[in-house]
Write an enzyme that holds these catalytic residues in place. Structure first.
Site, PDB file in Angstrom:
ATOM      1  N   PHE A 112      60.114  42.658  73.248  1.00 46.38           N
ATOM      2  CA  PHE A 112      58.766  42.121  73.454  1.00 46.38           C
ATOM      3  C   PHE A 112      57.786  43.201  73.904  1.00 46.38           C
ATOM      4  CE2 PHE A 112      58.941  37.379  73.445  1.00 46.38           C
ATOM      5  CZ  PHE A 112      60.298  37.207  73.217  1.00 46.38           C
ATOM      6  N   HIS A 143      62.782  35.871  90.509  1.00 45.35           N
ATOM      7  CA  HIS A 143      62.853  35.763  89.055  1.00 45.35           C
ATOM      8  C   HIS A 143      64.321  35.567  88.649  1.00 45.35           C
ATOM      9  CE1 HIS A 143      60.494  36.630  85.224  1.00 45.35           C
ATOM     10  NE2 HIS A 143      61.724  36.461  84.800  1.00 45.35           N
ATOM     11  N   GLN A 162      65.684  42.472  84.661  1.00 42.26           N
ATOM     12  CA  GLN A 162      65.504  42.807  83.252  1.00 42.26           C
ATOM     13  C   GLN A 162      65.046  44.248  83.033  1.00 42.26           C
ATOM     14  OE1 GLN A 162      63.063  38.971  82.950  1.00 42.26           O
ATOM     15  NE2 GLN A 162      63.863  39.178  80.885  1.00 42.26           N
ATOM     16  N   TYR A 192      54.563  30.650  75.259  1.00 41.29           N
ATOM     17  CA  TYR A 192      54.920  31.415  74.064  1.00 41.29           C
ATOM     18  C   TYR A 192      54.691  30.657  72.765  1.00 41.29           C
ATOM     19  CZ  TYR A 192      57.131  34.894  77.055  1.00 41.29           C
ATOM     20  OH  TYR A 192      57.351  35.862  77.992  1.00 41.29           O
ATOM     21  N   TRP A 196      53.792  39.777  77.966  1.00 43.47           N
ATOM     22  CA  TRP A 196      55.213  40.005  78.209  1.00 43.47           C
ATOM     23  C   TRP A 196      55.740  40.731  76.991  1.00 43.47           C
ATOM     24  CZ3 TRP A 196      58.437  39.756  82.206  1.00 43.47           C
ATOM     25  CH2 TRP A 196      59.809  39.906  81.952  1.00 43.47           C
ATOM     26  N   GLU A 244      59.261  30.591  86.431  1.00 40.94           N
ATOM     27  CA  GLU A 244      59.889  29.574  85.579  1.00 40.94           C
ATOM     28  C   GLU A 244      60.970  28.751  86.268  1.00 40.94           C
ATOM     29  OE1 GLU A 244      61.243  31.391  81.952  1.00 40.94           O
ATOM     30  OE2 GLU A 244      59.211  31.903  81.317  1.00 40.94           O
ATOM     31  N   GLU A 272      52.702  35.198  81.381  1.00 40.63           N
ATOM     32  CA  GLU A 272      53.517  35.776  80.306  1.00 40.63           C
ATOM     33  C   GLU A 272      53.083  35.158  78.993  1.00 40.63           C
ATOM     34  OE1 GLU A 272      57.769  35.407  80.565  1.00 40.63           O
ATOM     35  OE2 GLU A 272      57.869  36.267  82.577  1.00 40.63           O
TER      36      GLU A 272
END
Ligand SMILES: *[C@@H]1O[C@H](CO)[C@@H](O)[C@H](O)[C@H]1NC(C)=O
Ligand SMILES: *[C@@H]1O[C@H](CO)[C@@H](O)[C@H](O)[C@H]1NC(C)=O
Ligand SMILES: *[C@@H]1O[C@H](CO)[C@@H](O)[C@H](O)[C@H]1NC(C)=O
Ligand SMILES: *[C@@H]1O[C@H](CO)[C@@H](O)[C@H](O)[C@H]1NC(C)=O
Length: 514
Positions: free
Chosen positions: A468, A149, A49, A339, A452, A195, A409
């Site tokens: 973000f 990731h 990313q 989140y 994050w 995740e 995050e």
């Protein structure tokens, strides 16, 4: 608006904010000093990313390169350049240091370090990560490094189906061994997987993340191949076995000398029952077991939650006694991403479906709640619900033997119209950090909190249409210029000057002044 007037307006807004922080009368106040000194506040990125430079210096393709180049990622965008972190890490570490960041989370790209998945180490990749690690370490910033990731070397996907095949265990162990050996003397926290619950669900059930595999009821138009009925469970199982073997390696060979810790990251979302019915209450518990218990239950107790065994039956792989003992306790801390929250209702009628997948096996319907209205499916705009984080942390304390936890995050996405004066983001962060403090006061062992993301980057769900970052990245500019958002000043002030943050209404009331 010109650059200097923009700067002026920013300073003005900042001054106003500081004024409010010092003189606000509403809400609940806290400061950095309310957290223990060994608690860490950080921010994060991940390799695909952030880095870009996907074809440079010997890196080979990962499954995310393939997936995005096939035009299958949201918004058809890709991470070819992303935030150009490969070339700008020095500048970024300087920003971290100036800001007073205490820890930084990033991930290593397996196919940059071992382009063929195993065997020969790419010396330029090794140099790059050594430089990054040194740069951060020399600033006294703690390193939280994620080994995986989402970006499996494509060659391993092609060779034997990647995470679907047990052969992955040995290859990953070899890769992890290189990382521990080469960088471990400077890394305080290793995270094996980011995740993995989302990876199994989105990559192998729904097919909207790489490698994009799925079947009925999501195929055949969406995915060329896959089996949503079985593959998510197989992938999760192989991830758990790999994780346990890698933790064993770290503990046996490196931990005593290097003094770091190792854990796994899990995506979490708090669930509320949609109604006060018993069915919805039980459905909510079921949804949590499927989302986080899938990994947490094996890590803490050595086996999957009973409800998953019951609902998935023979499609859920089982652990041998030896594996079960290896998996149980294979962590020093639990790393959580968090989140938002959703509502859950019972949907036991799903049991009628002839073919079930991981999602259908839950027998629940999950609804995002936004602005007081129910929306079917996941929310597309994040709902600010700090109580959800508090409840999630208390749920983990009560049900999973109170492990040490890092919030790895947490953050707030704004669309392409994200503004530098991002007071909504400040509001979000301040109330969620307030919840972390509440959880700690209630006995949850939270050890750190990460925003994050550190800079804007390629978002796996929304490409460049959702930002973000604490720092804006200008993706239209070849230089990928960084500019601090108001939230960067806010976080820095919180960390360095120890100003009081006014939780809840304080910031919300402040918005009226902007
Ligand atoms: C927050 O701090 C300010 C300034 O110190 C103080 O005037 C105010 O009463 C505090 N508010 C609360 C709720 O503690
Ligand atoms: C998925 O795998 C199961 C078990 O091997 C098999 O019965 C089923 O037919 C497969 N489904 C698809 C769509 O291939
Ligand atoms: C389940 O299905 C039955 C029969 O189709 C229907 O009457 C009932 O309302 C459904 N229940 C739920 C919770 O959707
Ligand atoms: C919330 O919903 C109300 C009523 O539907 C609408 O007028 C308002 O614009 C919405 N606010 C936001 C922030 O979406």
């Amino acid at each position: 608006m010109g650059a200097s007037s923009l700067r002026q307006s920013l300073l003005l807004r900042l001054a106003l904010l500081l004024f409010l922080a010092e003189h606000g009368v509403l809400g609940r106040n806290y400061s950095r000093d309310d957290f223990p000194s060994d608690f860490v506040f950080g921010a994060g990125t991940s390799a695909y990313q952030y880095e870009g430079a996907v074809d440079e210096d010997g890196r080979k393709a990962s499954i995310w390169d393939t997936f995005t180049h096939e035009g299958r990622a949201p918004h058809k965008s890709n991470g070819d350049v992303a935030s150009d972190g490969y070339h700008k890490y020095k500048e970024d570490v300087k920003l971290m240091s100036d800001m007073g960041l205490e820890a930084y989370k990033f991930s290593i790209s397996w196919s940059r370090l071992l382009p063929d998945g195993r065997g020969v180490i790419n010396s330029k990749g090794l140099n790059y990560y050594n430089n990054v690690v040194n740069e951060i370490f020399n600033q006294g910033i703690k390193l939280h490094v994620t080994l995986y990731h989402g970006d499996l070397p494509q060659v391993l996907q092609d060779e034997y189906g990647g995470w679907l095949n047990k052969r992955i265990v040995d290859d990953f162990k070899e890769y992890a061994n290189v990382c521990f050996r080469e960088f471990g003397d400077r890394v305080s926290q290793w995270i094996t997987f980011a995740e993995p619950n989302i990876m199994a669900m989105a990559g192998y059930d729904r097919g909207f993340f790489a490698p994009g595999r799925c079947s009925y009821p999501f195929g055949p138009n969406r995915c060329a191949a896959g089996n949503s009925t079985t593959e998510p469970y197989i992938v999760a199982h192989n991830v758990l076995l790999t994780h346990a073997r890698v933790v064993e390696l770290y503990r046996n060979t490196y931990q005593d000398n290097q003094g770091g810790q190792i854990g796994m990251n899990i995506y979490s979302m708090w669930y509320y029952p949609l109604t006060s019915s018993l069915l919805d209450f039980v459905a909510t518990k079921r949804a949590l077991d499927f989302l986080i218990g899938w990994y947490l239950h094996p890590l803490i107790f050595g086996d999957y939650p009973e409800i998953m065994k019951k609902n998935a039956g023979g499609r859920l792989p089982s652990f041998t006694q030896e594996q079960l003992e290896l998996v149980k306790g294979s962590f020093d801390f639990i790393s959580l991403n968090h989140y938002t929250s959703s509502f859950v209702s019972d949907n036991s009628n799903n049991s009628q479906l002839s073919q079930r997948d991981y999602i259908a096996d839950k027998f629940v319907e999950i609804r995002g709640l936004r602005n007081g209205t129910e929306t079917k499916g996941l929310p597309t705009k994040l709902l600010t619900d700090p109580l959800g984080l508090l409840r999630m942390l208390e749920h983990i304390k009560e049900n999973y033997e109170n492990p040490s936890v890092y919030i790895e995050e947490n953050g707030y996405g704004l669309g392409a119209a994200d503004i530098l004066a991002d007071t909504d983001r400040i509001n979000y962060l301040s109330v969620y950090i307030g919840s972390v403090l509440d959880a700690m006061r209630n006995g949850v062992k939270v050890k750190g909190y990460f925003v994050w993301s550190f800079v804007d980057l390629f978002e796996v769900l929304s490409g460049y249409n959702s930002c973000f970052g604490l720092y804006r990245v200008d993706f239209d500019d070849e230089e990928r210029t960084r500019s601090p958002k108001l939230s960067a000043y806010w976080y820095s002030n919180f960390l360095k000057k120890n100003i009081e943050v006014i939780d809840f209404e304080g910031i919300a009331a402040g918005e009226k002044f902007f």
